[in-house]
Motif scaffolding. Structure first.
Motif, PDB file in Angstrom:
ATOM      1  N   HIS A 100      14.514 -13.879  44.890  1.00 54.11           N
ATOM      2  CA  HIS A 100      15.292 -12.740  45.381  1.00 54.11           C
ATOM      3  C   HIS A 100      16.134 -12.111  44.267  1.00 54.11           C
ATOM      4  N   LEU A 101      16.729 -12.975  43.437  1.00 60.45           N
ATOM      5  CA  LEU A 101      17.595 -12.467  42.362  1.00 60.45           C
ATOM      6  C   LEU A 101      16.831 -12.243  41.059  1.00 60.45           C
ATOM      7  N   ASN A 110      15.680 -14.402  39.008  1.00 57.76           N
ATOM      8  CA  ASN A 110      16.301 -15.240  37.977  1.00 57.76           C
ATOM      9  C   ASN A 110      15.660 -16.629  38.005  1.00 57.76           C
ATOM     10  N   LYS A 154      15.695 -18.970  35.997  1.00 61.16           N
ATOM     11  CA  LYS A 154      16.392 -20.097  35.378  1.00 61.16           C
ATOM     12  C   LYS A 154      17.633 -20.543  36.146  1.00 61.16           C
ATOM     13  N   MET A 155      17.865 -19.920  37.268  1.00 67.73           N
ATOM     14  CA  MET A 155      19.060 -20.277  38.041  1.00 67.73           C
ATOM     15  C   MET A 155      18.984 -21.751  38.469  1.00 67.73           C
ATOM     16  N   LEU A 156      20.080 -22.466  38.286  1.00 71.43           N
ATOM     17  CA  LEU A 156      20.101 -23.878  38.654  1.00 71.43           C
ATOM     18  C   LEU A 156      19.954 -24.032  40.163  1.00 71.43           C
ATOM     19  N   ASP A 170      23.244 -23.926  41.877  1.00 73.96           N
ATOM     20  CA  ASP A 170      23.815 -22.564  41.929  1.00 73.96           C
ATOM     21  C   ASP A 170      23.149 -21.738  43.020  1.00 73.96           C
ATOM     22  N   TRP A 193      24.975 -20.004  46.108  1.00 78.26           N
ATOM     23  CA  TRP A 193      24.801 -18.578  46.415  1.00 78.26           C
ATOM     24  C   TRP A 193      24.457 -18.401  47.898  1.00 78.26           C
ATOM     25  N   ASN A 209      25.507 -13.322  51.647  1.00 80.31           N
ATOM     26  CA  ASN A 209      24.342 -13.480  50.770  1.00 80.31           C
ATOM     27  C   ASN A 209      23.118 -13.878  51.579  1.00 80.31           C
ATOM     28  N   TYR A 242      25.339  -5.977  45.801  1.00 75.97           N
ATOM     29  CA  TYR A 242      25.575  -7.374  46.110  1.00 75.97           C
ATOM     30  C   TYR A 242      24.860  -8.329  45.156  1.00 75.97           C
ATOM     31  N   ASP A 243      23.551  -8.177  45.099  1.00 71.53           N
ATOM     32  CA  ASP A 243      22.737  -9.109  44.337  1.00 71.53           C
ATOM     33  C   ASP A 243      22.980  -8.973  42.845  1.00 71.53           C
ATOM     34  N   TRP A 294      26.184 -10.751  41.737  1.00 69.81           N
ATOM     35  CA  TRP A 294      26.034 -12.199  41.630  1.00 69.81           C
ATOM     36  C   TRP A 294      25.227 -12.581  40.404  1.00 69.81           C
ATOM     37  N   LYS A 295      24.196 -11.800  40.150  1.00 67.60           N
ATOM     38  CA  LYS A 295      23.327 -12.070  39.009  1.00 67.60           C
ATOM     39  C   LYS A 295      24.148 -12.054  37.718  1.00 67.60           C
ATOM     40  N   VAL A 341      26.441 -15.385  37.624  1.00 66.89           N
ATOM     41  CA  VAL A 341      25.781 -16.658  37.367  1.00 66.89           C
ATOM     42  C   VAL A 341      25.104 -16.685  36.006  1.00 66.89           C
ATOM     43  N   GLY A 342      24.580 -15.554  35.625  1.00 65.12           N
ATOM     44  CA  GLY A 342      23.908 -15.470  34.326  1.00 65.12           C
ATOM     45  C   GLY A 342      22.590 -16.224  34.337  1.00 65.12           C
ATOM     46  N   ASP A 343      22.046 -16.421  33.163  1.00 60.80           N
ATOM     47  CA  ASP A 343      20.722 -17.026  33.069  1.00 60.80           C
ATOM     48  C   ASP A 343      20.763 -18.409  32.435  1.00 60.80           C
ATOM     49  N   GLU A 344      21.976 -19.005  32.387  1.00 66.46           N
ATOM     50  CA  GLU A 344      22.072 -20.282  31.667  1.00 66.46           C
ATOM     51  C   GLU A 344      21.414 -21.412  32.435  1.00 66.46           C
ATOM     52  N   GLU A 345      20.747 -22.250  31.760  1.00 65.19           N
ATOM     53  CA  GLU A 345      20.118 -23.428  32.394  1.00 65.19           C
ATOM     54  C   GLU A 345      21.153 -24.526  32.521  1.00 65.19           C
TER      55      GLU A 345
END
Lengths: 290, 118
Positions: A189-190, A192, A194-196, A199, A203, A209, B106-107, B110-111, B114-118
């Motif tokens: 959906h986002l 992303n 690599k999102m943990l 996390d 979310w 959300n 919204y999305d 949040w993106k 949170v960013g893209d960090e592992e």
């Protein structure tokens, strides 16, 4: 293959252990899977739901499953809740009326789920609960069921099992699906990758959300659930893929699971001895409703 | 003369449980034509025992994507809800207003957080 099952409680370690079973059996096909309970000293009856979800995956891959050597007490409880019926163990009568039996329901089977609750929740600590608490609990359960049905993306249904622990004043209900899981849904959906996982669950728990697209707003079910359980003094565990979330009272914990736990399991535990008055936060009138 | 129409939810969902988005969508499809036609409509929840946010999001929250707040306030009424169900509906409505105002924002917000960090 033989998998030796150890202690499985409705806690982070229990989910961790089941995720190891899931990972070990993920890719086997046309084999005999022997689930050996001889080292299993404790099994929380409601955890039959996620175990069934994992074994359903193995069965779908044409494996033959055998459950062997359960200790007498564990065998009894899993026969009472009818989980072991599919593995050659005849059901036992639940004379204490503390089980909410194991069932596997189709996604569209909301009405059967409602009948299941009406039939089996009566007498399971309900007499101790106020009308308002019972109503909130029922609402929460249906929120979880609808959440699984809407988001799993799987046609393989949901697995439900519960247990009332009268001395502790606790009622556990566990609902599992074998869908794509919260982290995958949220990442897609986002956009992303690599999102943990933790996390992603964080979310999904925030009000507003939702991974749903289209014209229906969403993103309230899990937040409402959290609010209710916080106030009630109960517990929620959400295990989904490599993420685990636990709320006990007001304390939240996020953990990464080492192995991949299939789909999503939500374990709701309510404190049936809750004597809180469920007061409203605001007076809603027809004038300020819309 | 009062020509306001009343829709009984228990007739629409065929029972006392408002617990699925599919049933919420059916109720929405009953309500929307009235509002579109500027006709007042009352939804009666009398006899409903269990109501969840997913149902209300589909049935009522969704209306905010098509109609203005003023129009909904002017034409839509509900009855037969106790105070905690009213509070739930209020939360659903407030959430829907924000959802449709910021459908994309919204999305993205949040993106960024949170960013893209592992």
């Amino acid at each position: 293959m033989i998998f030796s099952l150890h202690k499985v409680k409705s806690d982070a370690d229990g989910f961790m252990h089941l995720s190891m079973l899931a990972e070990a059996t993920q890719d086997i096909s046309d084999e005999k899977l022997r689930l050996d309970f001889s080292r299993c000293t404790h099994f929380d009856a409601n955890m039959a739901a996620p175990l069934a979800a994992i074994l359903n995956h193995a069965t779908n891959n044409h494996n033959y499953i055998e459950i062997v050597n359960p200790k007498r007490q564990i065998e009894e409880i899993l026969r009472k809740n009818r989980f072991l019926r599919n593995y050659g163990y005849p059901p036992l009568e639940d004379v204490n009326h503390t089980t909410l039996p194991f069932v596997h329901l189709a996604n569209s089977d909301t009405k059967s789920f409602a009948s299941y609750l009406s039939l089996h929740m009566n007498g399971k600590g309900i007499p101790q609960m106020s009308d308002r608490l019972e109503k909130e609990f029922r609402r929460s359960i249906f929120e979880v069921f609808q959440n699984c049905v809407s988001h799993s993306g799987s046609e393989r249904g949901v697995f439900v099992c519960g247990q009332f622990y009268p001395y502790q004043g606790r009622l556990d209900l566990t609902i599992s699906d074998i869908g794509v899981g919260i982290p995958t849904n949220v990442r897609r959906h986002l956009r992303n990758d690599k999102m943990l996982p933790t996390d992603a669950i964080k979310w999904a728990l925030m009000e507003g959300n939702t991974t749903k697209t289209g014209e229906q707003p969403g993103g309230m079910g899990l937040k409402l659930l959290k609010d209710f359980i916080e106030f009630n003094g109960g517990r929620i565990i959400i295990a989904s893929r490599q993420g685990l979330y636990q709320l006990v009272g007001k304390k939240e914990v996020y953990k990464k699971l080492i192995s991949d736990f299939p789909g999503t399991t939500i374990n709701l535990e309510i404190n049936t001895k809750d004597t809180h008055r469920y007061r409203l936060r605001s007076e809603v009138t027809p004038e300020n409703l819309f | 003369m009062n020509d306001e129409t009343v829709i009984k939810v228990i007739d629409i969902v065929k029972g006392p449980l408002c617990v699925s988005t599919e049933d919420g969508q059916i109720l929405h499809d009953e309500i929307a034509p009235y509002i579109r036609g500027d006709k007042p409509i009352t939804i009666s929840f009398v006899g409903v025992t269990t109501l969840i946010s997913a149902f209300l999001n589909a049935a009522i929250g969704q209306l905010y994507g098509e109609f203005s707040e003023d129009k909904i306030r002017q034409l839509l009424k509900v009855k037969g809800l106790d105070q905690d169900d009213l509070e739930l509906l209020k939360r659903v409505n407030d959430n829907a207003k924000i959802y449709f105002k910021n459908k994309k924002g919204y999305d993205l917000a949040w993106k960024d957080e949170v960013g893209d960090e592992e």
